[in-house]
Design an enzyme around this catalytic site. Sequence first.
Site, PDB file in Angstrom:
ATOM      1  N   LYS A 158     -56.458 -22.755 -26.258  1.00 37.63           N
ATOM      2  CA  LYS A 158     -56.814 -24.369 -26.738  1.00 37.63           C
ATOM      3  C   LYS A 158     -55.989 -24.405 -27.698  1.00 37.63           C
ATOM      4  O   LYS A 158     -56.433 -23.847 -28.809  1.00 37.63           O
ATOM      5  CB  LYS A 158     -58.360 -24.404 -26.547  1.00 37.63           C
ATOM      6  CG  LYS A 158     -58.469 -26.261 -26.458  1.00 37.63           C
ATOM      7  CD  LYS A 158     -60.096 -26.238 -26.361  1.00 37.63           C
ATOM      8  CE  LYS A 158     -60.479 -27.649 -26.946  1.00 37.63           C
ATOM      9  NZ  LYS A 158     -59.889 -28.638 -26.239  1.00 37.63           N
TER      10      LYS A 158
HETATM   11  N1  PPE Z   1     -58.909 -29.659 -20.367  1.00 36.38           N
HETATM   12  C1  PPE Z   1     -58.338 -30.451 -21.560  1.00 36.38           C
HETATM   13  C2  PPE Z   1     -56.854 -30.697 -22.187  1.00 36.38           C
HETATM   14  C3  PPE Z   1     -59.138 -30.386 -22.795  1.00 36.38           C
HETATM   15  O1  PPE Z   1     -58.873 -31.037 -24.129  1.00 36.38           O
HETATM   16  C4  PPE Z   1     -60.745 -30.305 -23.270  1.00 36.38           C
HETATM   17  C5  PPE Z   1     -61.710 -30.338 -23.682  1.00 36.38           C
HETATM   18  C6  PPE Z   1     -60.774 -30.384 -21.051  1.00 36.38           C
HETATM   19  C7  PPE Z   1     -60.004 -29.815 -20.487  1.00 36.38           C
HETATM   20  C8  PPE Z   1     -62.396 -29.709 -21.330  1.00 36.38           C
HETATM   21  O2  PPE Z   1     -63.131 -28.228 -21.475  1.00 36.38           O
HETATM   22  P1  PPE Z   1     -64.176 -27.905 -21.990  1.00 36.38           P
HETATM   23  O3  PPE Z   1     -64.779 -29.030 -23.524  1.00 36.38           O
HETATM   24  O4  PPE Z   1     -64.876 -27.322 -22.201  1.00 36.38           O
HETATM   25  O5  PPE Z   1     -65.198 -28.592 -21.731  1.00 36.38           O
HETATM   26  N2  PPE Z   1     -61.239 -32.084 -24.925  1.00 36.38           N
HETATM   27  C9  PPE Z   1     -62.135 -31.656 -26.218  1.00 36.38           C
HETATM   28  C10 PPE Z   1     -60.946 -32.014 -27.207  1.00 36.38           C
HETATM   29  C11 PPE Z   1     -60.945 -33.614 -26.994  1.00 36.38           C
HETATM   30  C12 PPE Z   1     -60.449 -34.627 -28.298  1.00 36.38           C
HETATM   31  O6  PPE Z   1     -60.423 -35.549 -27.955  1.00 36.38           O
HETATM   32  O7  PPE Z   1     -60.411 -34.341 -29.154  1.00 36.38           O
HETATM   33  C13 PPE Z   1     -62.945 -31.112 -26.028  1.00 36.38           C
HETATM   34  O8  PPE Z   1     -63.925 -32.251 -25.226  1.00 36.38           O
HETATM   35  O9  PPE Z   1     -63.829 -31.001 -26.644  1.00 36.38           O
END
Ligand code: PPE
Length: 306
Positions: A158
């Site tokens: 990430k």
């Molecule tokens: N894919 C991506 C590309 C992504 O950024 C997130 C989280 C997820 C999947 C889901 O991952 P998880 O949070 O572990 O379930 N995106 C983060 C960033 C949002 C933002 O706008 O900044 C979040 O949900 O915190």
Amino acid sequence: MSFGQGKIWYDGKLVDWADATCHVMSHALHYGSSVFEGVRCYDTGKGPAIFRLNDHMRRLYESAKIYRMDIPFEQSELEQAVIDTVRENNLQSCYIRPLAFRGLGAMGVNPQTCPVNVVIAAWSWGKYLGEEAMEAGVSVRVSSWRRAAPDTIPTLAKAGGNYLNSQLIKMEATDDGFDEGIALDHYGFVSEGSGENIFIVRNGAIYTPPSSSSILPGITRHCVVTLARELGMKIRQQVIPREALYVADEVFFTGTAAEVTPVSKIDNIVIGEGRRGPVTEKIQSAFFDIVEGRKEDTYGWFTPVV
Ligand code: PPE
């Protein structure tokens, strides 16, 4: 505490929001060299508690490892720092953003002479895709921007730079009047939203793309897989062709920010009944029952803020 107020943890000290600055020649600003997390703290009814703290922080260290970035703190220290940041800001439920970045050292692509700085901010952040979306669902488009090929930018990390691709997807979608965009992977299969994982429901079974489809393997995604299995539902990680989205009975997004958000339309094609479907509703209730403290956390997902 809303965005822009309170204290930010910065390399071991809590500083005022306005003082949490960095130099314009910081490496991360020029080359995208940062890794971060998004974590939520919920008001569980027994005081604030941080959701899946250890899993998020493990992912932060894994993202750093992929980029050969040495975070100058132990993982346990940063977990404690997250708790301290929430407590110091008097927050009951909030979003937390830990970020490690290559700071001010030298210019040039090689980041290894730059120090690694760490910050943790927290603020109240409501429903990511809007309150009414939780029932009505969101309208999305398949993006013309794809996820990068697997041997280009690693999606298991990430990292700040990954979100340039997300920004293109999101801006294209919103400029065209959609709420969100879905990226396909390098091979043309469904990957994920700009900041969410995606699930489809068909004939009572749930499907989500595997980690080989250039996704960030989300922690909320893992929660949904766990909860669905417990509810006796069939759930599989499987490569998903684009058109399977259109003929799905239900589609939903998951993410720390997005939580569990239904999708009502894709490319202006109505999905199922065009609103939250029964399977999505069950998953959503199971999720919110735990995070809002109506059901006991039997998984050890919470760390109390004490
Ligand atoms: N894919 C991506 C590309 C992504 O950024 C997130 C989280 C997820 C999947 C889901 O991952 P998880 O949070 O572990 O379930 N995106 C983060 C960033 C949002 C933002 O706008 O900044 C979040 O949900 O915190």
